[in-house]
Scaffold this active site. Sequence first.
Site: not given
Length: 534
Positions: A294, A353, A405
């Site tokens: 990321e 995301k 994440c």
Amino acid sequence: MTVSAPPVGPSDQLEPQATRPSGAARLLRLVPAAVAALSGVLLYVSFPPRTLWWLALPAFALFGWVLRGRGWKAAAGLGYLFGLGFLLPLLVWTGVEVGPGPWLALVAVEAVLVALVGVGVAAVSRLPAWPLWAAALWTAGEAVRARVPFGGFPWGKIAFGQADGVFLPLAAVGGTPVLGFAVVLCGFALYEVVRLVLDRRRTREVSRSAAAIALLGVAVPVLGALAARPLVSDRAEDGTATVAVIQGNVPRLGLEFNAQRRAVLDYHARETERLAARVAAGEVPRPDFVLWPENSSDIDPFAYADAADVTDKAAEAIGAPVSVGGVVEREGKLYNEQILWDPVKGPTQTYDKRQVQPFGEYLPLRSLLGAINKNWTTMVRQDFSRGSKPGVFDIGGTRVGLATCYEAAFDWAVRDTVTHGAQMISVPSNNATFDRSEMTYQQLAMSRVRAVEHSRTVTVPVTSGVSAIIMPDGRITQRTGMFVADSLVQKVPLRSSETPATRLGILPEMALVLIAAGGVGWAVGAGLRGRRAG
């Protein structure tokens, strides 16, 4: 001569003096509070980077002891202290770069939810088979914490502390809710066994049914975990893929990790080119694809030609598609995006995301916080927007699921990559803003649990470490250090079968919430009947 005594008036009568409790008695009153807080600390110690997973059992045994038979006010206070003891040290990393304010505020709110669980546990502690109801209540509390406030914060789920424990195979049975429930049930039942043994010594009597239920509460989770071991396998079902994980490192720690323009991107491109040289020298096999973390591109490669050029050259050097993490702006909106970059075609697939982090990637209550202190809003100048589709890249026939994440903490965000066909999972992350805290190890443990939960290889590319390759049985086969440039290359198994946890999804959690509700309803009803009878 007779002498009569004068009458004694009310003011002359001796009144009993209120005795003040001694110092020892006052200290004894503090014992439950101290035990509640210390048992919370004990639970924290059971979490990574330590491998003391078994300490969760005495932690919940002690928590059960301090709550059993308490009134709701005392239970709320003791539950809050337990929450503080657990969450204050566990989440200290949230204040590494921004100071103690956000850390303390987060813990204060999360501990309230733990306090409510404490009230429920105290209420059901008077019921038969109370460890069952109490463990279900803890799971219900975790379900709430995973959803509210601001989309939830599942960090600290009991399951995430069990990556090295004997209970881990239960993740494949019913996911993190069942794994956590089993641990908590075993802990509460352990206390009940000890309590009944002590009662037996004191009274020479004990209820056989109560003893049997308590013993089952300890034995069933352990036996269930052993029975679930066949669900845990690292056997390849759809062949293998050779995967490379790149950790390029960052030029500086903290919130300014990307302050130097294009430095993070250059670091990851450079490490990829180093890997290409090792491949050319025959030191490592050529990967089928390469996974970057990321935020590995600190500038938008769609908006800046130099960023696209650097990425192109890195992909061409390694001769394989590269999954690049970048911050991308489209139509005035920001997205935390993974971009599949082909060495010939350039960008071909993207994933945005979906579970963005409150106060990190978007700012709830922005106008209110700005009115209180304008500096608070400068930390997140523009909110990130959420993606809407599951992330599964088809890379040369290998389907790679993506949970970026923070998303790894959320059951649904990982599961739906598998239900959409992922044969392995990648968790690209950026932990550079959290210094050398325990955060990266806590997150790595989550990925190990996810590997077993869905029986998939999980790769964890992180900008600054710890990056890792995790087998479907939860074993870490390769890992990097922190704040070093490194790469990992390995042939990993691809799998397509679904575990019971994958197939059942949210159903085990719903069942445990219903059990918790049933226990609370029974306890409330019993209390009302007792008052009427009295």
